[in-house]
Design a protein around this motif. Structure first.
Motif, PDB file in Angstrom:
ATOM      1  N   ARG A  94     109.179 100.716  70.573  1.00  0.00           N
ATOM      2  CA  ARG A  94     109.936 100.441  69.076  1.00  0.00           C
ATOM      3  C   ARG A  94     109.965  98.922  68.518  1.00  0.00           C
ATOM      4  NH1 ARG A  94     115.201 104.174  67.562  1.00  0.00           N
ATOM      5  NH2 ARG A  94     115.638 103.240  69.520  1.00  0.00           N
ATOM      6  N   GLY A  95     109.387  98.762  67.465  1.00  0.00           N
ATOM      7  CA  GLY A  95     109.143  97.011  67.126  1.00  0.00           C
ATOM      8  C   GLY A  95     108.586  96.308  68.399  1.00  0.00           C
ATOM      9  N   ARG A  96     107.381  96.405  68.672  1.00  0.00           N
ATOM     10  CA  ARG A  96     106.270  96.057  69.748  1.00  0.00           C
ATOM     11  C   ARG A  96     104.856  96.570  69.915  1.00  0.00           C
ATOM     12  NH1 ARG A  96     110.503  95.674  75.554  1.00  0.00           N
ATOM     13  NH2 ARG A  96     111.595  98.030  74.445  1.00  0.00           N
ATOM     14  N   PRO A  97     104.361  97.102  68.404  1.00  0.00           N
ATOM     15  CA  PRO A  97     102.941  97.105  68.330  1.00  0.00           C
ATOM     16  C   PRO A  97     102.310  97.428  69.302  1.00  0.00           C
ATOM     17  CG  PRO A  97     103.699  95.696  66.439  1.00  0.00           C
ATOM     18  CD  PRO A  97     105.236  95.224  67.170  1.00  0.00           C
ATOM     19  N   TRP A  98     102.332  95.611  69.355  1.00  0.00           N
ATOM     20  CA  TRP A  98     100.633  95.244  70.250  1.00  0.00           C
ATOM     21  C   TRP A  98     101.847  95.760  71.721  1.00  0.00           C
ATOM     22  CZ3 TRP A  98      96.702  93.893  68.391  1.00  0.00           C
ATOM     23  CH2 TRP A  98      96.275  93.070  67.288  1.00  0.00           C
ATOM     24  N   LEU A  99     101.861  96.210  72.645  1.00  0.00           N
ATOM     25  CA  LEU A  99     102.796  96.979  73.819  1.00  0.00           C
ATOM     26  C   LEU A  99     102.649  98.302  73.446  1.00  0.00           C
ATOM     27  CD1 LEU A  99     103.820  96.192  76.433  1.00  0.00           C
ATOM     28  CD2 LEU A  99     105.773  96.386  75.754  1.00  0.00           C
ATOM     29  N   LEU A 100     103.033  99.235  72.419  1.00  0.00           N
ATOM     30  CA  LEU A 100     103.047 100.413  71.811  1.00  0.00           C
ATOM     31  C   LEU A 100     101.330 100.658  72.006  1.00  0.00           C
ATOM     32  CD1 LEU A 100     103.662 103.313  71.148  1.00  0.00           C
ATOM     33  CD2 LEU A 100     104.788 101.947  68.645  1.00  0.00           C
ATOM     34  N   ALA A 101     100.789  99.703  71.536  1.00  0.00           N
ATOM     35  CA  ALA A 101      98.985 100.337  71.185  1.00  0.00           C
ATOM     36  C   ALA A 101      98.670 100.067  72.594  1.00  0.00           C
ATOM     37  CB  ALA A 101      98.410  98.687  70.287  1.00  0.00           C
ATOM     38  N   ALA A 102      99.100  99.047  73.369  1.00  0.00           N
ATOM     39  CA  ALA A 102      98.511  99.284  75.218  1.00  0.00           C
ATOM     40  C   ALA A 102      98.553 100.982  75.436  1.00  0.00           C
ATOM     41  CB  ALA A 102      98.960  98.092  75.336  1.00  0.00           C
ATOM     42  N   ALA A 103     100.324 101.297  75.230  1.00  0.00           N
ATOM     43  CA  ALA A 103     100.816 102.202  75.604  1.00  0.00           C
ATOM     44  C   ALA A 103      99.843 103.351  75.381  1.00  0.00           C
ATOM     45  CB  ALA A 103     102.290 102.049  75.690  1.00  0.00           C
ATOM     46  N   GLY A 104      99.490 103.325  74.319  1.00  0.00           N
ATOM     47  CA  GLY A 104      98.941 104.700  73.909  1.00  0.00           C
ATOM     48  C   GLY A 104      97.189 104.531  74.500  1.00  0.00           C
ATOM     49  N   GLY A 113      96.411 103.128  77.411  1.00  0.00           N
ATOM     50  CA  GLY A 113      96.721 103.825  79.019  1.00  0.00           C
ATOM     51  C   GLY A 113      97.213 105.010  79.018  1.00  0.00           C
ATOM     52  N   LEU A 114      97.791 105.546  78.324  1.00  0.00           N
ATOM     53  CA  LEU A 114      97.884 107.376  77.958  1.00  0.00           C
ATOM     54  C   LEU A 114      96.360 108.324  77.707  1.00  0.00           C
ATOM     55  CD1 LEU A 114     101.338 107.427  75.950  1.00  0.00           C
ATOM     56  CD2 LEU A 114     101.512 107.297  78.725  1.00  0.00           C
ATOM     57  N   VAL A 115      95.479 107.489  76.583  1.00  0.00           N
ATOM     58  CA  VAL A 115      94.442 108.160  76.249  1.00  0.00           C
ATOM     59  C   VAL A 115      93.656 108.326  77.345  1.00  0.00           C
ATOM     60  CG1 VAL A 115      92.850 108.605  74.995  1.00  0.00           C
ATOM     61  CG2 VAL A 115      94.673 107.940  74.158  1.00  0.00           C
ATOM     62  N   GLY A 116      94.096 107.596  77.906  1.00  0.00           N
ATOM     63  CA  GLY A 116      92.449 106.782  79.945  1.00  0.00           C
ATOM     64  C   GLY A 116      93.506 107.905  81.159  1.00  0.00           C
ATOM     65  N   ALA A 117      94.805 107.476  80.734  1.00  0.00           N
ATOM     66  CA  ALA A 117      95.340 108.931  82.423  1.00  0.00           C
ATOM     67  C   ALA A 117      95.345 110.102  81.614  1.00  0.00           C
ATOM     68  CB  ALA A 117      96.805 107.997  82.137  1.00  0.00           C
ATOM     69  N   ALA A 146     102.365 117.109  78.339  1.00  0.00           N
ATOM     70  CA  ALA A 146     102.771 116.637  79.433  1.00  0.00           C
ATOM     71  C   ALA A 146     102.799 115.043  78.464  1.00  0.00           C
ATOM     72  CB  ALA A 146     103.199 116.391  80.667  1.00  0.00           C
ATOM     73  N   TYR A 147     102.351 114.866  78.529  1.00  0.00           N
ATOM     74  CA  TYR A 147     101.233 113.580  77.474  1.00  0.00           C
ATOM     75  C   TYR A 147     101.875 113.021  76.772  1.00  0.00           C
ATOM     76  CZ  TYR A 147      98.527 111.900  81.734  1.00  0.00           C
ATOM     77  OH  TYR A 147      98.142 111.242  82.850  1.00  0.00           O
ATOM     78  N   GLY A 148     102.361 114.298  75.741  1.00  0.00           N
ATOM     79  CA  GLY A 148     102.749 113.819  74.363  1.00  0.00           C
ATOM     80  C   GLY A 148     104.599 113.837  74.501  1.00  0.00           C
TER      81      GLY A 148
END
Length: 308
Positions: free
Chosen positions: A86-96, A98-102, A73-75
């Motif tokens: 795409r095109g928003r690397p900082w937001l993508l990194a923050a989401a990553g 968050g996903l690892v923590g969740a 599911a997290y994958g």
């Protein structure tokens, strides 16, 4: 009132009658309305991941199968984030992050993960209704307030205990088992379990109202685009498929409810998890969602045609 007085019957009979039908109609709407999102390599990857989840749900319940489902599911969420951000690397990194923590929290507390997932799925229609409401020339604020009322305020009212005088006080058997499924383990008491079961029964029923009645009636252009994409299910064939599969599932429920529930949970994975990339598009990348609706310059709502 049904959710208060007969939450077990409403939840079980609603699932037996409308469960697979709403699966088919929701997939038809999402695949038609958001064809730009659910397409190409992303769709193939999502289908592989969701099929893995289906296999996990068909296995005998265990900590291993639950952990595998959570990881898949997290994958899937990671794939959706990669597409939507795409095109928003900082937001993508923050989401990553968050996903690892969740994901770590879900693996540590799998029972809470599945309770949250069950209720969250019933809240999802609010975002699809908000997206649909963009076409309204007037009254959008009132429409969204009404939808927020049943999605958010009614559950809060049920959980507050203010309506306990109307709540069924007959725990035992199926009621206890269902209440345990839909209540956070640390909060599970007979009274609180009944409240959470009433919340689930109410939201599940409204969930079916949205997918079986409202969106098929007021967003016919999504079905038309799906028909062009999947001509084998054109017109009423999707309804026939949903009703026929639902009848078979209802028969299985009558013979062996536990097995029927397991089969349904597995099949429902496709419509439940394919929502995530679409929801991410709605929340963080609406451009893709809007592009998916191109080609339907006008839609009919009631007696009037309005620009989309």
């Amino acid at each position: 009132m049904l959710a208060l007085r007969a939450p077990t019957g409403l939840a079980v009979l609603g699932l037996a009658v409308f469960g697979l039908l709403h699966n088919v109609l929701e997939l038809r709407y999402v695949a038609g309305r958001f064809a730009a999102v659910l397409a190409g390599p992303l769709l193939r990857l999502l289908l592989v991941l969701v099929t893995g989840i289906v296999l996990c749900r068909l296995l005998p319940p265990s900590r291993l199968s639950q952990s595998a489902e959570i990881l898949l599911a997290y994958g899937l969420l990671a794939a959706a984030c990669r597409y939507g951000l795409r095109g928003r690397p900082w937001l993508l990194a923050a989401a990553g992050v968050g996903l690892v923590g969740a994901g770590a929290a879900s693996l540590a507390f799998p029972a809470y993960h599945f309770v949250v997932l069950a209720h969250l799925h019933n809240v999802v229609p609010l975002l699809f209704l908000a997206e649909w409401s963009r076409r309204l020339a007037r009254g959008r604020a009132a429409f969204l307030a009404l939808q927020s009322g049943w999605v958010l305020l009614v559950p809060v009212l049920l959980l507050s205990g203010l309506l306990d005088g109307l709540l069924s006080q007959r725990p035992g058997g199926w009621t206890d088992r269902l209440a345990a499924v839909y209540t956070p383990p640390g909060w599970l008491t007979p009274q609180v379990g009944l409240r959470f079961l009433a919340v689930f029964a109410f939201l599940q029923t409204m969930h079916y109202v949205v997918w079986v009645w409202f969106l098929p009636r007021y967003a016919p252009e999504a079905a038309e685009r799906f028909d062009a994409r999947v001509p084998g299910l054109r017109g009423g064939r999707a309804w026939v498929l949903g009703l026929g599969a639902g009848a078979l599932l209802a028969l299985l429920f009558a013979v062996d409810y536990a097995r029927g529930r397991s089969v349904y949970a597995a099949l429902a994975s496709y419509h439940a998890y394919l929502e995530f990339p679409v929801l991410l598009t709605l929340v963080l990348g609406p451009g893709a969602g809007q592009r998916s609706g191109e080609g339907a310059d006008r839609v009919r709502t009631g007696r009037k045609e309005v620009k989309v």
